[in-house]
Design an enzyme around this catalytic site. Structure first.
Site, PDB file in Angstrom:
ATOM      1  N   ARG A  99       0.809  -1.214   0.000  1.00  0.00           N
ATOM      2  CA  ARG A  99       0.000   0.000   0.000  1.00  0.00           C
ATOM      3  C   ARG A  99       0.847   1.270   0.000  1.00  0.00           C
ATOM      4  NH1 ARG A  99      -4.064   0.323  -2.338  1.00  0.00           N
ATOM      5  NH2 ARG A  99      -2.923   2.024  -3.309  1.00  0.00           N
ATOM      6  N   LYS A 136       2.332  24.323  -1.451  1.00  0.00           N
ATOM      7  CA  LYS A 136       1.029  23.711  -1.156  1.00  0.00           C
ATOM      8  C   LYS A 136       1.126  22.203  -1.382  1.00  0.00           C
ATOM      9  CE  LYS A 136      -1.313  27.970  -2.488  1.00  0.00           C
ATOM     10  NZ  LYS A 136      -2.214  28.643  -3.461  1.00  0.00           N
ATOM     11  N   LYS A 168       5.809  38.061   0.532  1.00  0.00           N
ATOM     12  CA  LYS A 168       4.433  38.044   0.065  1.00  0.00           C
ATOM     13  C   LYS A 168       3.641  39.196   0.703  1.00  0.00           C
ATOM     14  CE  LYS A 168       2.423  34.124  -0.753  1.00  0.00           C
ATOM     15  NZ  LYS A 168       2.410  34.164  -2.241  1.00  0.00           N
ATOM     16  N   GLU A 201       6.561  39.747  -4.111  1.00  0.00           N
ATOM     17  CA  GLU A 201       5.240  39.766  -4.729  1.00  0.00           C
ATOM     18  C   GLU A 201       4.755  41.207  -4.840  1.00  0.00           C
ATOM     19  OE1 GLU A 201       1.954  36.907  -3.477  1.00  0.00           O
ATOM     20  OE2 GLU A 201       1.248  38.782  -2.579  1.00  0.00           O
ATOM     21  N   ASP A 222       1.042  39.233  -8.766  1.00  0.00           N
ATOM     22  CA  ASP A 222      -0.056  38.532  -8.096  1.00  0.00           C
ATOM     23  C   ASP A 222      -1.411  39.009  -8.613  1.00  0.00           C
ATOM     24  OD1 ASP A 222      -1.286  36.836  -6.130  1.00  0.00           O
ATOM     25  OD2 ASP A 222      -1.697  38.638  -4.951  1.00  0.00           O
TER      26      ASP A 222
END
Length: 290
Positions: A99, A136, A168, A201, A222
């Site tokens: 698995r 992410k 950011k 950014e 952005d």
């Protein structure tokens, strides 16, 4: 800081502990300890293979006596019916590793397949824009997922918070503006002997002007429109690298690439990917037939 191998080993150990607990009682109740067998890893869906080398590490981490033979290397375009690898050894070990091996291979191959699709579309559109991943990622699996992006032809944006400075919106707002943020980043690197790239950014053309005036290695646009992106790239005029980010998808990315950005980052490569279908079957099983 732990090495990539040490991080992977910790992940494998945690995954085995999570799955097996105090014993794989299904296997222990019906498979003799000394029974030997062989399994083949079968591809059931077209895509880009990623994770064969990692699968070998998983098998050997659990049972060093397992014999693994890789028939198809990572990065290969695979088709239903292809046999990626064979593994021989104790049947109990084969069943207990099945698995985890599949979970890793399916996810890595899904990421590589999606990345390849994005990058090829950008190339076929006549652009030089490169596909980037993001942070992410699945907690604990970042190294594997980012390796899959590279196997699929993309590039890693950064591994974590330690190998690049990315200023950011929240950093900028807390610092009181773009120029303050970049200035502090440069001062920090100098004082701490850090040779880190600095990316900033920007959310509008005023912030873009400030970033260009202060100077940095890369500017991220952005949530700009494609037309705004074209204007921004022209304003940068090669003074630093450029990147587009913010809700860009496969269906909307080409106009951004044609605007001339160096990179487009996609969180979807790792947070919304579908695993590539495959299975690990006992050699000789009728189920090997597609």
């Amino acid at each position: 800081m732990l090495s990539v191998q040490e991080l992977n080993d910790k992940l494998f150990d945690l995954a085995f502990s999570e799955d097996i607990g105090d014993g794989d009682h299904t296997t222990l109740c019906c498979i003799p300890d000394d029974a030997m067998g062989e399994c083949k890893l079968l591809i059931k869906e077209e895509g880009i293979l990623a994770g064969a080398d990692i699968a070998q590490e998983v098998f050997h981490r659990f049972d060093p006596n397992l014999e693994v033979e890789i028939h198809i290397p990572d990065g290969t375009h695979v088709h239903p019916g292809d046999i990626v690898l064979t593994v021989k050894g104790r049947e109990q070990s084969l069943l207990q590793t099945e698995r985890l091996v599949l979970n890793i291979l399916q996810r890595m191959s899904g990421i590589a397949t999606m990345t390849h699709r994005y990058q090829q579309a950008l190339i076929e559109a006549g652009t030089k824009t490169r596909v980037l991943d993001t942070r992410k990622t699945t907690p604990g699996m970042r190294m594997l997922e980012k390796e899959a992006v590279k196997i699929g032809g993309g590039m890693n944006h950064r591994i974590g918070l330690f190998d690049m400075i990315l200023l950011k919106d929240n950093h900028i707002d807390f610092c009181g503006g773009v120029r303050n943020a970049i200035s502090r980043a440069k001062k920090y690197c100098k004082e701490h002997g850090k040779n880190l790239k600095i990316e900033c950014e920007v959310r509008n053309f005023q912030e873009l002007d400030e970033a260009l005036a202060e100077g940095c290695d890369r500017i991220m646009f952005d949530n700009f429109t494609p037309d705004q992106t074209r204007q921004a790239v022209e304003k940068v005029n090669g003074r630093c690298e450029t990147e587009s980010s913010g809700g860009i998808t496969f269906d909307t990315m080409i106009p951004y690439a044609k605007a001339g950005v160096d990179f487009i980052s996609f969180g979807a490569l790792t947070h919304s990917v579908k695993g590539l279908d495959m299975s690990l079957k006992a050699a000789g099983s009728d189920k090997l037939k597609i």
